[in-house]
Structures are given as structure tokens and as C-alpha cells.
Design a protein around this motif. Structure first.
Motif, PDB file in Angstrom:
ATOM      1  N   SER A 109       3.624   3.174 -18.168  1.00  0.00           N
ATOM      2  CA  SER A 109       3.188   1.765 -17.467  1.00  0.00           C
ATOM      3  C   SER A 109       2.552   2.080 -16.149  1.00  0.00           C
ATOM      4  N   THR A 110       1.859   1.200 -15.934  1.00  0.00           N
ATOM      5  CA  THR A 110       1.396   1.383 -14.528  1.00  0.00           C
ATOM      6  C   THR A 110       1.236  -0.128 -13.888  1.00  0.00           C
ATOM      7  N   GLU A 111       2.188  -0.890 -14.431  1.00  0.00           N
ATOM      8  CA  GLU A 111       2.413  -2.226 -14.143  1.00  0.00           C
ATOM      9  C   GLU A 111       3.731  -2.580 -14.127  1.00  0.00           C
ATOM     10  N   GLY A 112       4.322  -3.735 -13.449  1.00  0.00           N
ATOM     11  CA  GLY A 112       5.753  -4.136 -13.322  1.00  0.00           C
ATOM     12  C   GLY A 112       6.518  -3.816 -12.154  1.00  0.00           C
ATOM     13  N   ARG A 113       7.664  -4.231 -12.087  1.00  0.00           N
ATOM     14  CA  ARG A 113       8.590  -3.938 -10.971  1.00  0.00           C
ATOM     15  C   ARG A 113       8.696  -2.540 -10.702  1.00  0.00           C
ATOM     16  N   GLY A 114       8.650  -2.514  -9.235  1.00  0.00           N
ATOM     17  CA  GLY A 114       8.761  -1.006  -8.822  1.00  0.00           C
ATOM     18  C   GLY A 114       7.784   0.008  -9.039  1.00  0.00           C
ATOM     19  N   VAL A 115       6.457  -0.345  -9.619  1.00  0.00           N
ATOM     20  CA  VAL A 115       5.465   0.462  -9.633  1.00  0.00           C
ATOM     21  C   VAL A 115       4.279   0.283  -8.661  1.00  0.00           C
ATOM     22  N   GLY A 116       4.209  -0.678  -8.210  1.00  0.00           N
ATOM     23  CA  GLY A 116       3.573  -0.669  -6.799  1.00  0.00           C
ATOM     24  C   GLY A 116       1.961  -0.358  -7.426  1.00  0.00           C
ATOM     25  N   ARG A 117       1.022  -0.445  -6.305  1.00  0.00           N
ATOM     26  CA  ARG A 117      -0.487  -0.506  -6.389  1.00  0.00           C
ATOM     27  C   ARG A 117      -0.846   0.900  -6.555  1.00  0.00           C
ATOM     28  N   SER A 118      -1.958   0.995  -7.271  1.00  0.00           N
ATOM     29  CA  SER A 118      -2.344   2.320  -7.363  1.00  0.00           C
ATOM     30  C   SER A 118      -3.031   3.018  -6.015  1.00  0.00           C
ATOM     31  N   PRO A 119      -2.603   4.144  -5.712  1.00  0.00           N
ATOM     32  CA  PRO A 119      -3.177   4.892  -4.276  1.00  0.00           C
ATOM     33  C   PRO A 119      -4.530   5.484  -4.910  1.00  0.00           C
TER      34      PRO A 119
END
Length: 152
Positions: A109-119
Motif C-alpha cells: 500500500s502507498t496510501e493510508g495512515r503513516g505512509v506519507g507522500r511519495s518522494p
């Protein structure tokens, strides 16, 4: 610099780093993970994205990371820590980029709590994922006891 990854039994590996500034170092047996060694992930993504101040660049400049030990004992044990302290912020930025690319590549997953925005932007993600495909292919071809050499 060369990073030699050796495939061990029971989904483990070790590695040796040669021809860098500072002494050659090795990382004793580690769990490999579901697809390939974490440091191979770094080598592939950092190469693809031209990240020169991440894990591999720091190793080439003589940095010492936890768990690594000199191949030949030396009395200069702290100089590698100095390299890491000077470039630590860049190494952490690279770690975030590598981990993000690996998340995308492995379907996490790249979404949701604690994942943050993509660098990374979409182009960088595509480059990194293609590099991870190639690295995983190379690693899967290594027989137990064999090795893969990555030139940085």
C-alpha cells in the motif's frame, strides 16, 4: 566499488564491499527478504535514479553502517562513522526514495495512515521499478553459494 552479494542457505545472504575509500567491509549473514537483499534494492534504485549520496555513495566514500565489519581488522574504526555523520541527511532521503520505490514495486500500500507522500514522481517510480525488475531477475538466477557482483 564492488558489492558482492552471496546467496546462502535458508533465504539468507552476506555481502562484501570492495574497492572503496576506506577498508573493505563485509556484512555477515542476513535474512534476504521476499525477493532480494535490501542492499541490492538500494543499489538498483540508487543507480536508476542517479542518487549518488545515498547508501551506495556513502559506502563508496568509506561510510560504515551498523552490522558491517572490516574484512581485515584495522585500527581506524571510527573514520567510516564520520563519513556517515556528514552525509546522513542525504542517506536518509535516499532511504525514503528506495523504500517508496520498493513499496510500489512489491505491491504494498502507498496510501493510508503513516505512509506519507511519495518522494518520487511517476517517471522516477517507473525507472526504479524497471531497475528492481532487472535486479530481482539477476538475483533469482544466482544459485545457492553463488554470488552477484554490483559495480558502483
Amino acid at each position: 566499488m564492488e558489492i558482492i552479494f552471496r546467496k546462502l542457505p535458508d533465504n539468507r545472504h552476506d555481502l562484501e564491499v570492495r574497492d572503496r575509500r576506506g577498508p573493505d567491509v563485509r556484512l555477515p549473514g542476513q535474512a534476504t527478504g521476499p525477493s532480494m537483499p535490501h542492499d541490492l534494492v538500494h543499489a538498483a534504485v540508487e543507480s536508476a535514479l542517479s542518487i549518488t549520496d545515498g547508501f551506495c555513495g556513502a559506502m563508496a566514500r568509506g561510510a560504515t553502517f551498523e552490522g558491517f565489519e572490516p574484512v581485515v581488522p584495522t585500527r581506524h574504526r571510527r573514520s567510516g562513522m564520520k563519513v556517515l555523520r556528514r552525509g546522513g541527511d542525504a542517506v536518509m532521503r535516499a532511504e525514503l526514495c528506495v523504500n517508496w520505490a520498493y513499496r510500489v514495486w512489491s505491491g504494498l500500500s502507498t496510501e493510508g495512515r503513516g505512509v506519507g507522500r511519495s518522494p518520487l514522481d511517476d517517471r522516477q517510480v517507473a525507472l526504479a521499478c524497471a531497475a528492481l525488475d532487472r535486479a530481482a531477475g539477476r538475483w533469482s538466477e544466482v544459485a545457492e553459494g553463488g554470488s552477484l557482483t554490483w559495480r558502483w
